[in-house]
Design a protein around this motif. Structure first.
Motif, short mmCIF file in Angstrom:
data_model
loop_
_atom_site.label_atom_id
_atom_site.label_comp_id
_atom_site.label_asym_id
_atom_site.label_seq_id
_atom_site.Cartn_x
_atom_site.Cartn_y
_atom_site.Cartn_z
N HIS B 81 -16.51 8.19 -17.32
CA HIS B 81 -17.49 8.55 -16.29
C HIS B 81 -17.91 10.03 -16.37
O HIS B 81 -18.60 10.52 -15.47
N ASN B 82 -17.48 10.65 -17.45
CA ASN B 82 -17.93 12.02 -17.76
C ASN B 82 -17.68 13.05 -16.65
O ASN B 82 -18.44 14.00 -16.51
N LEU B 83 -16.62 12.84 -15.87
CA LEU B 83 -16.24 13.88 -14.91
C LEU B 83 -15.45 14.95 -15.66
O LEU B 83 -14.73 14.64 -16.61
N THR B 84 -15.57 16.18 -15.25
CA THR B 84 -14.72 17.22 -15.84
C THR B 84 -13.37 17.19 -15.11
O THR B 84 -13.30 16.73 -13.95
N PRO B 85 -12.31 17.66 -15.76
CA PRO B 85 -11.01 17.71 -15.07
C PRO B 85 -11.09 18.50 -13.77
O PRO B 85 -10.44 18.15 -12.78
N ASP B 86 -11.91 19.54 -13.78
CA ASP B 86 -12.06 20.35 -12.57
C ASP B 86 -12.69 19.52 -11.43
O ASP B 86 -12.26 19.61 -10.28
N ALA B 87 -13.68 18.71 -11.80
CA ALA B 87 -14.33 17.86 -10.79
C ALA B 87 -13.34 16.81 -10.26
O ALA B 87 -13.32 16.51 -9.06
N VAL B 88 -12.52 16.28 -11.16
CA VAL B 88 -11.51 15.30 -10.74
C VAL B 88 -10.58 15.94 -9.72
O VAL B 88 -10.29 15.38 -8.65
N ARG B 89 -10.14 17.15 -10.03
CA ARG B 89 -9.21 17.85 -9.14
C ARG B 89 -9.85 18.17 -7.79
O ARG B 89 -9.20 18.07 -6.75
N LYS B 90 -11.14 18.53 -7.83
CA LYS B 90 -11.81 18.90 -6.57
C LYS B 90 -12.14 17.69 -5.71
O LYS B 90 -12.17 17.78 -4.49
N ARG B 91 -12.38 16.54 -6.36
CA ARG B 91 -12.89 15.40 -5.59
C ARG B 91 -11.85 14.36 -5.25
O ARG B 91 -12.11 13.45 -4.47
N ILE B 92 -10.68 14.49 -5.85
CA ILE B 92 -9.61 13.52 -5.53
C ILE B 92 -8.36 14.28 -5.11
O ILE B 92 -7.92 15.20 -5.81
N PHE B 111 -3.30 14.21 -16.82
CA PHE B 111 -3.97 13.20 -17.64
C PHE B 111 -5.47 13.49 -17.76
O PHE B 111 -6.07 13.29 -18.82
N ALA B 112 -6.07 13.96 -16.67
CA ALA B 112 -7.50 14.31 -16.74
C ALA B 112 -7.72 15.47 -17.71
O ALA B 112 -8.65 15.44 -18.53
N GLU B 113 -6.84 16.47 -17.66
CA GLU B 113 -6.95 17.61 -18.57
C GLU B 113 -6.79 17.17 -20.02
O GLU B 113 -7.56 17.58 -20.89
N GLU B 114 -5.79 16.35 -20.26
CA GLU B 114 -5.52 15.91 -21.64
C GLU B 114 -6.65 15.05 -22.19
O GLU B 114 -6.96 15.11 -23.37
N ALA B 115 -7.28 14.25 -21.32
CA ALA B 115 -8.39 13.41 -21.79
C ALA B 115 -9.56 14.28 -22.23
O ALA B 115 -10.28 13.93 -23.18
#
Lengths: 163, 118
Positions: B81-92, B111-115
């Motif tokens: 879904h092309n989210l950045t790890p930063d966006a994942v951290r901010k939104r979840i 896991f988001a960072e590693e992906a």
């Protein structure tokens, strides 16, 4: 013939010896109770550390065996055993972190994260799972690191403060 | 726990993984079973994120979270879904009151960072 003290004499004697004796008995009682508590806490801590180290070894053994072969009919049963023992390890490590010194925390957390990721990551529970020897090596490394971190935390706890 | 905290942990706007999906999440892809990481991510998590919502994901009550499942949820948000790890951290926000589940709160963002790095 020995002269026995009068009633007043007995009271004086009791006042001179009895009160210090009562204080000494009280202090001894409190000290014993405190020591008993410390001993109990130390035994509990030791049991938690030992349980954690035993469960980590079992988890490493089970996950290493699992990743040493391709998908097999025994996988669902093995996966259940792995998740159960992993749960035990997480509970044990959480208990250790409750009383470990703060400086031990990062190393323990990093090692348990690596062990969980190595043990149940990749194609874990996949219907077309393949053996993954690289993962077996990572499991061994993470388990050794976690057991070592716990041992170090235990030693530091004993050396730096009375548990 | 206060009423406010309880509301955040499992109330409206929050996903309570054990209640809303399964207490026994398992497997990475849909082909691996009905409670896979792919199914959770695409059927429950992503629709809320796509609507612009911030998600409070409460993991209390799960029997365990296999890393294959958990990686597909968080790593998959970056890969699929092309989210950045930063966006994942901010939104979840991954929440738990269970100390034994805390490794999963840390691993989610790892896991988001590693992906992203792969």
């Amino acid at each position: 013939m020995i002269d026995l003290p009068s009633a007043h004499g007995w009271l004086t004697l009791l006042g001179q010896l009895g009160v210090p004796a009562l204080v000494a008995a009280g202090v001894t009682f409190l000290l014993n109770r405190r020591l008993e508590r410390l001993r109990g806490r130390r035994e509990l801590n030791t049991r938690v550390f030992d349980s954690a180290r035993d469960n980590i070894r079992d988890l490493a053994r089970l996950t290493s065996a699992y990743w040493s072969h391709d998908r097999s009919p025994a996988d669902p049963e093995d996966e259940t055993k792995i998740l159960m023992i992993e749960s035990d390890v997480r509970v044990d490590v959480a208990a250790v972190l409750e009383f470990a010194l703060p400086e031990a925390k990062d190393e323990i957390e990093s090692a348990i994260d690596d062990l969980i990721e190595a043990g149940t990551g990749g194609d874990y529970q996949s219907i077309d799972r393949k053996a993954d020897i690289g993962r077996v090596r990572r499991i061994a490394g993470a388990a050794a690191r976690l057991r070592g971190a716990l041992l170090k935390a235990r030693r530091n706890l004993i050396e730096k403060r009375v548990t | 726990m206060s009423e406010a905290a309880r509301s955040v942990m499992g109330g409206e706007g929050a996903i309570l993984l054990a209640r809303d999906f399964s207490p026994y999440p398992a497997g990475r892809y849909r082909k691996d079973g009905p409670y896979s990481g792919e199914a959770f991510r695409d059927d429950l998590l992503w629709p809320r994120l796509a609507d612009g919502h911030r998600v409070l994901l409460n993991i209390d009550g799960v029997a365990g979270l296999p890393s294959s499942f958990w990686e597909e949820v968080f790593g998959g948000l970056v890969r699929r879904h092309n989210l950045t790890p930063d966006a994942v951290r901010k939104r979840i926000s991954v929440l738990t009151t269970d100390k034994a589940l805390e490794p999963f709160a840390r691993l989610a963002f790892k896991f988001a960072e590693e992906a992203q790095q792969k």
